[in-house]
Design an enzyme around this catalytic site. Structure first.
Site, PDB file in Angstrom:
ATOM      1  N   ASP A 219       8.972   7.786 -10.175  1.00  0.00           N
ATOM      2  CA  ASP A 219       9.121   8.263  -8.800  1.00  0.00           C
ATOM      3  C   ASP A 219       7.840   8.995  -8.411  1.00  0.00           C
ATOM      4  O   ASP A 219       7.501  10.029  -9.003  1.00  0.00           O
ATOM      5  CB  ASP A 219      10.329   9.193  -8.715  1.00  0.00           C
ATOM      6  CG  ASP A 219      10.586   9.732  -7.307  1.00  0.00           C
ATOM      7  OD1 ASP A 219       9.791   9.416  -6.395  1.00  0.00           O
ATOM      8  OD2 ASP A 219      11.570  10.471  -7.135  1.00  0.00           O
ATOM      9  N   ASN A 246       0.443   2.693  -2.820  1.00  0.00           N
ATOM     10  CA  ASN A 246       1.299   2.016  -1.849  1.00  0.00           C
ATOM     11  C   ASN A 246       2.662   2.669  -1.699  1.00  0.00           C
ATOM     12  O   ASN A 246       3.292   2.552  -0.649  1.00  0.00           O
ATOM     13  CB  ASN A 246       1.489   0.556  -2.269  1.00  0.00           C
ATOM     14  CG  ASN A 246       2.540  -0.132  -1.434  1.00  0.00           C
ATOM     15  OD1 ASN A 246       2.315  -0.495  -0.280  1.00  0.00           O
ATOM     16  ND2 ASN A 246       3.745  -0.308  -1.998  1.00  0.00           N
ATOM     17  N   TYR A 309       6.716  10.985   8.897  1.00  0.00           N
ATOM     18  CA  TYR A 309       6.028   9.807   8.357  1.00  0.00           C
ATOM     19  C   TYR A 309       4.635   9.675   8.971  1.00  0.00           C
ATOM     20  O   TYR A 309       3.640   9.464   8.267  1.00  0.00           O
ATOM     21  CB  TYR A 309       6.857   8.557   8.656  1.00  0.00           C
ATOM     22  CG  TYR A 309       6.227   7.260   8.204  1.00  0.00           C
ATOM     23  CD1 TYR A 309       6.282   6.866   6.877  1.00  0.00           C
ATOM     24  CD2 TYR A 309       5.584   6.423   9.122  1.00  0.00           C
ATOM     25  CE1 TYR A 309       5.708   5.657   6.465  1.00  0.00           C
ATOM     26  CE2 TYR A 309       5.015   5.218   8.721  1.00  0.00           C
ATOM     27  CZ  TYR A 309       5.073   4.848   7.394  1.00  0.00           C
ATOM     28  OH  TYR A 309       4.500   3.658   6.993  1.00  0.00           O
ATOM     29  N   LYS A 313       0.884   9.849   7.049  1.00  0.00           N
ATOM     30  CA  LYS A 313      -0.111   8.786   7.088  1.00  0.00           C
ATOM     31  C   LYS A 313      -1.407   9.260   7.743  1.00  0.00           C
ATOM     32  O   LYS A 313      -2.501   8.837   7.354  1.00  0.00           O
ATOM     33  CB  LYS A 313       0.449   7.565   7.817  1.00  0.00           C
ATOM     34  CG  LYS A 313       1.623   6.903   7.099  1.00  0.00           C
ATOM     35  CD  LYS A 313       1.233   6.406   5.716  1.00  0.00           C
ATOM     36  CE  LYS A 313       2.356   5.650   5.036  1.00  0.00           C
ATOM     37  NZ  LYS A 313       1.981   5.128   3.706  1.00  0.00           N
TER      38      LYS A 313
END
Length: 397
Positions: A219, A246, A309, A313
């Site tokens: 994880d 990724n 999110y 990023k």
């Protein structure tokens, strides 16, 4: 009866380069996958005394020994012996280099006798040394020939023999990247958080693909799991030429209902996980290693219900720019591939598909292979002067 081995390989590179690279003992942890460290203890004329240390074994023990090595540039030969013999009564090595058609023939001879107390006899050690020498010679050939290509101004796009770590590689974009590298000749380690059919099918597909591949349960939101993953890379690959970050996490939550735990969970995987993977991989990154972070087009445009999110990023962009400057002097490149809308295993509604067909210049959703191509490019010699960049792969949205 004493043990004896003879092995050779032809390296397509100039004699001077082959000689210099293979006799630079301090660089042996890069040339040989089995060595974790090489420490010069003493120099006496042409003779060098040094300590070689292996990578930690499954118990965490690091085995090492002291050797002496005397190269003779005029005859292109090297004589070497173990000073600390360990399980051997003695171990003497002789290296010779000869210019032949197709390059330089490098030949190793090993003469030894095992101690009575050793856990393996002369015959068993001969077989073991022959197996390992073939592996190491093939690795040295690849590394020296790549150096020769770079020195001649050449480039290569194939990834034959390269050692690659891809996090989150059992589904979607990650799976496409793993399989693309494996099919291009790389040896790939990847990881997954949860067991399931996707893991089983990837293991099967990799087993049918040439190369030395491994799928590990880890994880990326857990630091201890990351340390274990890098340990698996050290043990299985010996070093890492390419890291692809990724693994990611996403959820769709209105900002006024987004709690701190969910914010932290997504950032821990997407941003902190990338930071930890790179940091812990540094000791086993090889010269010229390429680090590729999988970002997202949303980092520059934003999107409702995904503020956590999007923030993670966008953070990758800043992290990548800083790392490219800090790690560049060490020979490492760091870039981002930022996908737009990509169709994976999750079902896409007709409404969503129609929307993106209108929005993208190419009139379709992307597929994992569309992302794998730019990743393999950034990992190749063709991108040797690219670092700190974000490549948007979004279909012209």
């Amino acid at each position: 009866m004493a043990g004896h081995t003879e092995n050779e390989i032809v390296i397509n590179a100039p004699m001077g380069l082959v000689w210099d690279m293979t006799n630079d003992v301090e660089s042996w942890p890069t040339l040989f996958s089995e060595y974790g460290a090489a420490e010069i203890l003493e120099r006496d004329g042409a003779t060098v005394r040094f300590r070689l240390s292996l990578h930690p074994d499954e118990t965490g023990t690091v085995w090492s020994w002291v050797s002496e090595r005397t190269p003779d540039p005029e005859t292109r030969t090297v004589r070497s012996r173990r000073v600390e013999t360990g399980v051997f009564e003695y171990m003497n090595l002789f290296w010779e280099y000869e210019q032949v058609d197709g390059g330089v023939r490098m030949r190793w001879t090993q003469d030894f006798t095992m101690k009575q107390s050793a856990p393996i006899d002369d015959e068993g050690m001969t077989a073991r040394l022959n197996r390992n020498t073939g592996i190491q010679m093939a690795r040295i050939k690849r590394i020296v020939e790549e150096a020769a290509e770079r020195a001649a101004g050449g480039v290569r796009f194939d990834h034959q023999g390269r050692r690659v770590l891809v996090t989150g590689g059992t589904r979607g974009i990650g799976r496409g990247i793993v399989l693309a590298f494996a099919r291009a000749g790389a040896n790939v380690v990847t990881c997954h958080r949860s067991d399931g059919p996707a893991v089983d099918s990837l293991v099967k597909e990799l087993s049918e693909t040439p190369g030395d591949h491994k799928v590990v349960k880890a994880d990326i939101g857990n630091e201890a799991d990351i340390e274990r993953l890098i340990g698996e890379c050290r043990a299985h690959l010996g070093g890492i030429d390419v890291v692809v970050n990724n693994a990611g996490s996403i959820s769709h939550v209105p900002f006024d209902k987004l709690d701190a735990d969910e914010w932290r969970r997504v950032l821990d995987v997407n941003l902190t996980g990338t930071f930890l993977v790179v940091q812990k991989a540094l000791p086993i990154l090889t010269p010229g290693a390429s680090i590729i972070n999988i970002g997202s087009k949303v980092a520059s445009v934003g999107i409702p219900l995904r503020s956590h999110y999007t923030a993670s990023k966008a953070g990758l962009v800043g992290l990548t720019r800083s790392l490219c400057k800090e790690l560049g002097p060490k020979g490492y490149r760091v870039n981002i591939v930022a996908p737009g809308p990509v169709e994976t295993e999750e079902e896409v509604t007709p409404e969503v598909r129609e929307r993106y067909e209108r929005l993208t210049a190419v009139g379709r959703l992307g597929v994992p292979g569309d992302i794998a191509g730019p990743v393999l490019f950034l990992a190749s010699d063709l991108a040797a002067f690219m670092t700190g960049e974000t490549i948007n792969v979004d279909g012209g949205i």
